[in-house]
Structure formats: C-alpha cells, structure tokens
Design a protein around this motif. Structure first.
Motif, short mmCIF file in Angstrom:
data_model
loop_
_atom_site.label_atom_id
_atom_site.label_comp_id
_atom_site.label_asym_id
_atom_site.label_seq_id
_atom_site.Cartn_x
_atom_site.Cartn_y
_atom_site.Cartn_z
N GLU A 84 -12.49 26.32 -45.51
CA GLU A 84 -12.21 25.58 -44.29
C GLU A 84 -10.75 25.12 -44.27
O GLU A 84 -10.08 25.20 -43.23
CB GLU A 84 -13.16 24.41 -44.14
N PHE A 85 -10.27 24.63 -45.41
CA PHE A 85 -8.86 24.24 -45.50
C PHE A 85 -7.96 25.44 -45.23
O PHE A 85 -6.99 25.35 -44.49
CB PHE A 85 -8.53 23.63 -46.86
N TRP A 86 -8.29 26.59 -45.84
CA TRP A 86 -7.44 27.77 -45.68
C TRP A 86 -7.39 28.22 -44.23
O TRP A 86 -6.34 28.65 -43.73
CB TRP A 86 -7.89 28.90 -46.60
N ALA A 87 -8.50 28.10 -43.52
CA ALA A 87 -8.52 28.47 -42.10
C ALA A 87 -7.58 27.56 -41.31
O ALA A 87 -6.81 28.03 -40.45
CB ALA A 87 -9.94 28.38 -41.54
N ARG A 88 -7.60 26.26 -41.59
CA ARG A 88 -6.69 25.33 -40.90
C ARG A 88 -5.24 25.58 -41.33
O ARG A 88 -4.32 25.47 -40.51
CB ARG A 88 -7.11 23.88 -41.18
#
Length: 102
Positions: A84-88
C-alpha cells in the motif's frame, strides 16, 4: 484532465505560504549528491509529497535518498502495508514528475 490536475497542484504550491522549514523529502533531496537537484526542484518534489504522502510516509520515503536498497526492499516486500505504501509512493513519483518536469 491531466493538465487541470497539474495546474491545480501548481496553484496550490505557489499560493501556499512559504514554510519556515523544509519537509523531509525536500531536506533529503537538498542533501543528496545528485547533480541535477536544485533547491527549486527539491521544493517542487516536496510539494508533490505533501499532496500524496502522509508526514510519516514522507520521512520513510526520504530515507530512500540515502539508502536506495531500502526502497528496493519495500518494493519487493509482500506485506500489505508495504504494498500500500509503495502504491502511494508511485503516485507521489508520478505527480512529482508531472509537476516538476522530471
């Protein structure tokens, strides 16, 4: 639509009051040894971070400037939180590229 988003982001950055302190991304960018970095570019990248990442995520992403292996580890991680962090983070990168012309 893309141009509208860029224009809105640029308007927000130019109309916002000048902060007394740089954000974590701007600070890391200014301290980096990348020859293409400048104060103006680092400030722009930090503005993109303000639009897409929480302050905590900005601190985490700022560490990538000095430790690119950490970015690779997060990118390859299979945990939900890291994904999720990587997507943001990718959204931040895309916006920074649009706003800052990189």
């Amino acid at each position: 639509m893309k141009h509208l988003m860029i224009a809105a982001a640029l308007a927000l950055t130019t109309l916002a009051p000048v902060a007394a302190m740089a954000g974590p991304i701007e600070t890391a960018c200014n301290r980096s040894d990348r020859p293409q970095s400048s104060r103006q570019l680092c400030r722009c990248i930090d503005a993109a971070a303000d639009h897409t990442l929480t302050r905590s995520e900005q601190r985490r992403a700022a560490r990538f400037f000095t430790n690119p292996d950490e970015a690779q580890a997060v990118r390859m991680s299979s945990t939900r939180a890291d994904n999720e962090f990587w997507a943001r983070y990718r959204t931040f990168g895309d916006l920074a590229q649009q706003m800052c012309g990189g």
